[in-house]
Design a protein around this motif. Structure first.
Motif, mmCIF file in Angstrom:
data_model
loop_
_atom_site.group_PDB
_atom_site.id
_atom_site.type_symbol
_atom_site.label_atom_id
_atom_site.label_comp_id
_atom_site.label_asym_id
_atom_site.label_seq_id
_atom_site.Cartn_x
_atom_site.Cartn_y
_atom_site.Cartn_z
ATOM 1 N N LEU A 419 59.229 -56.958 97.971
ATOM 2 C CA LEU A 419 58.525 -56.580 99.196
ATOM 3 C C LEU A 419 57.027 -56.634 98.964
ATOM 4 N N ILE A 421 53.955 -55.087 99.364
ATOM 5 C CA ILE A 421 53.283 -53.817 99.653
ATOM 6 C C ILE A 421 52.137 -53.705 98.652
ATOM 7 N N GLN A 433 56.731 -48.144 106.741
ATOM 8 C CA GLN A 433 58.154 -47.868 106.570
ATOM 9 C C GLN A 433 59.001 -48.574 107.620
ATOM 10 N N ILE A 436 59.372 -51.887 106.008
ATOM 11 C CA ILE A 436 60.329 -51.817 104.907
ATOM 12 C C ILE A 436 61.752 -51.848 105.445
ATOM 13 N N ILE A 454 64.889 -53.131 94.135
ATOM 14 C CA ILE A 454 63.787 -53.383 95.052
ATOM 15 C C ILE A 454 62.473 -53.312 94.279
ATOM 16 N N SER A 456 58.220 -53.783 94.382
ATOM 17 C CA SER A 456 56.996 -53.844 95.190
ATOM 18 C C SER A 456 55.826 -53.443 94.310
ATOM 19 N N LEU A 460 57.293 -47.761 97.026
ATOM 20 C CA LEU A 460 57.777 -47.676 98.404
ATOM 21 C C LEU A 460 57.353 -46.365 99.055
ATOM 22 N N CYS A 480 59.081 -40.638 102.178
ATOM 23 C CA CYS A 480 59.976 -41.396 103.055
ATOM 24 C C CYS A 480 60.331 -40.537 104.264
ATOM 25 N N ALA A 497 64.395 -49.064 91.695
ATOM 26 C CA ALA A 497 63.152 -49.580 92.270
ATOM 27 C C ALA A 497 62.128 -49.768 91.163
ATOM 28 N N HIS A 499 57.855 -50.585 90.535
ATOM 29 C CA HIS A 499 56.528 -50.691 91.141
ATOM 30 C C HIS A 499 55.471 -50.767 90.048
#
Length: 543
Positions: A419, A421, A433, A436, A454, A456, A460, A480, A497, A499
């Motif tokens: 993604l 971001i 969001q 997303i 995921i 990014s 996220l 979130c 995830a 990042h």
């Protein structure tokens, strides 16, 4: 780990009940302490922390940021004193630079790296194990965050270091952690503290990492032969689970408060940015990396070439380049970060080319050209055509890498969703969001079975971030708030995830397990440094 379960071990509950002060402490419960240190349990997240008690001073050097590195170095030295010697010897060229600068700071005399003064100071490192632990910690910090520049004499010259009180602190620290690991089912690497459990996974983890983790069964025989007699005596007593006394006199705030306050008040900062000093130091560590699935981000390369080499599958999580890096051999996937957006721009006089014309009207693009740091909060969300131009440019530089701009790929049975971001847009959280959710619905493609990770550049949201709440970059509102996203995580086989972005050093931890949407997920953030050329993802995705 054991502390993530719903029931604490009986030994921990019993220990907690033995401290009367815990009755009035709803959150941080004392589990073990001595005169200078304590182990506390946070009841909200069941995390364990070793901290010094109020009166103990770590260092008389103002703003000394190396405590975690030095404590980690102390534990590793207890486990592997020979490896400590070897690491320091491998860093001799850089230590000679530090020592020459330290001598100049103290005497005003410029000496060469090969001078008798520098060589004598270098040999002094190996004459005091507590000082050697400190030097190991300083070089770990050097390799992870870049060259040091402030108060070098107190850090690298033995004669000046004696005034800092760090050796007394370290003496008490190693005494405490050995006492602790023999009193409770605990293991530690010098920063992270974990409870031992009896499940097979925990036993396997400890067996595989016993060379890094201090626990009751650690063999300290080599360290005991090498450490100074007072420290050795105290550790031998600690191992026998008896009370012990201080080995070296540490600095106490109650005795030193006025002088410490005056020192800090009169302190004149003279540190320099690490990147300004890189040219004066050598990289003495290997750039080779054999991880099968190698996670790395935030290299911020300035010389046009990747600083590490891995011929397997790489996950490049953005902010790789600030100098138009290209690499024809590296394989894997690439996620766009905010620095890629400015790195692909041409010289100002070439912005009239057709591909840039559609963006000249945007304020965020003008900022990106003139002052990128002002552009980050203004960046468009997710699918703007500008990101397609960035994606195409990055793809030409890395022909064997797939740039995942809101796309997915399957590698060895794992689906990776990338993604775009670039930054954490806290004030536009609802918009981000919404993007997303919409993108995940499309890319998950109703396949609820395949294990999915995921990726990014910016996290996220806080629930899937390694950034700690005490960080100055932490935004408590970046959570979130879209229940539809949580529903997707419940429905699909999303296992973790990844990042980057926040420059969290490897010594602070490169991964964690967290609960989100009713399931356990891994979160990884692997920031490049000379001692961290990537994180091996395989154990997490196969667990």
């Amino acid at each position: 780990m054991a502390q993530n379960g719903s029931t604490l071990p009986a030994a921990i509950v019993s220990r907690m009940d033995s401290y009367p002060e815990n009755k009035r402490r709803p959150v941080n419960k004392t589990l073990f302490n001595n005169e200078y240190f304590q182990l506390t349990l946070n009841m909200r997240n069941e995390s364990l922390v070793i901290s010094s008690r109020g009166d103990l001073v770590y260092s008389a050097i103002p703003y000394d940021t190396a405590r975690n590195y030095i404590q980690r170095a102390a534990v590793q030295t207890l486990l592997h004193p020979d490896a400590t010697h070897a690491y320091i010897e491998g860093h001799k060229p850089n230590l000679e630079t530090y020592l020459a600068l330290s001598i100049f700071q103290v005497t005003g005399k410029k000496v060469g790296k090969d001078s008798a003064e520098v060589q004598a100071a270098y040999q002094q490192i190996f004459k005091d194990p507590l000082f050697e632990m400190q030097i190991l910690g300083r070089m770990l910090q050097h390799d992870e965050t870049g060259p040091l520049s402030a108060n070098l004499a107190g850090k690298f010259l033995y004669s000046e270091n004696l005034k800092t009180g760090i050796s007394g602190y370290l003496s008490e620290y190693v005494n405490f952690v050995v006492q602790l690991t023999h009193a409770l089912p605990i293991f530690t690497d010098g920063k992270q503290v974990q409870l031992l459990s009896e499940n097979d996974g925990e036993a396997r983890f400890l067996a595989e990492n016993k060379h890094l983790l201090l626990n009751k069964n650690s063999d300290l025989s080599e360290a005991l032969m090498w450490l100074p007699a007072p420290v050795r005596s105290n550790l031998e007593v600690a191992i026998s689970e008896q009370a012990t006394a201080a080995a070296l006199r540490p600095l106490l705030r109650s005795e030193m408060q006025e002088s410490l306050t005056a020192t800090r008040k009169n302190y004149v900062a003279h540190s320099r940015r690490p990147e300004e000093l890189e040219q004066y130091f050598e990289n003495v560590l290997t750039i080779e990396n054999s991880n099968l699935v190698n996670v790395i981000s935030d290299c911020h390369v300035l010389d046009g070439k990747l600083p590490f080499r891995n011929l397997n599958f790489n996950i490049l999580v953005g902010d790789v380049s600030d100098s138009k890096v290209s690499d024809a051999l590296i394989r894997g996937i690439y996620i766009l970060g905010n620095h890629e957006l400015s790195d692909i721009l041409p010289e100002t006089d070439q912005l009239n080319q057709p591909q840039w014309q559609p963006f000249l009207k945007y304020e965020w693009f003008k900022c990106l050209v003139d002052n990128p740091d002002e552009a980050w909060p203004l960046l468009p969300v997710g699918n703007h055509p500008f990101y397609q131009v960035v994606e195409a440019e990055i793809a030409t530089r890395f022909p064997k890498v797939v740039v995942l701009h809101n796309e997915s790929i399957i590698h060895e049975g794992i689906r990776y969703i990338g993604l775009t971001i670039p930054v954490a847009l806290v004030l536009r959280r609802k918009e981000v969001q919404g993007f997303i959710y919409t993108t995940l619905v499309e890319l998950l493609n109703q396949d609820t079975e395949i294990p999915t990770v995921i990726v990014s550049h910016a996290p996220l949201f806080n629930e899937l971030s390694l950034l700690p709440p005490e960080s100055g970059s932490y935004q408590k509102d970046y959570v979130c708030s879209d229940e539809r996203i949580k529903a997707l995580f419940k429905q699909y086989n999303i296992i973790g995830a990844i990042h980057g972005h926040h420059h969290i050093p490897a010594s602070s931890s490169r991964f964690k397990r967290t609960e989100f949407a009713g399931k356990s997920l891994f979160v990884v953030c692997s920031i490049y440094s000379k001692i961290n050329t990537g994180f091996e993802l395989i154990p997490l995705i196969t667990e």
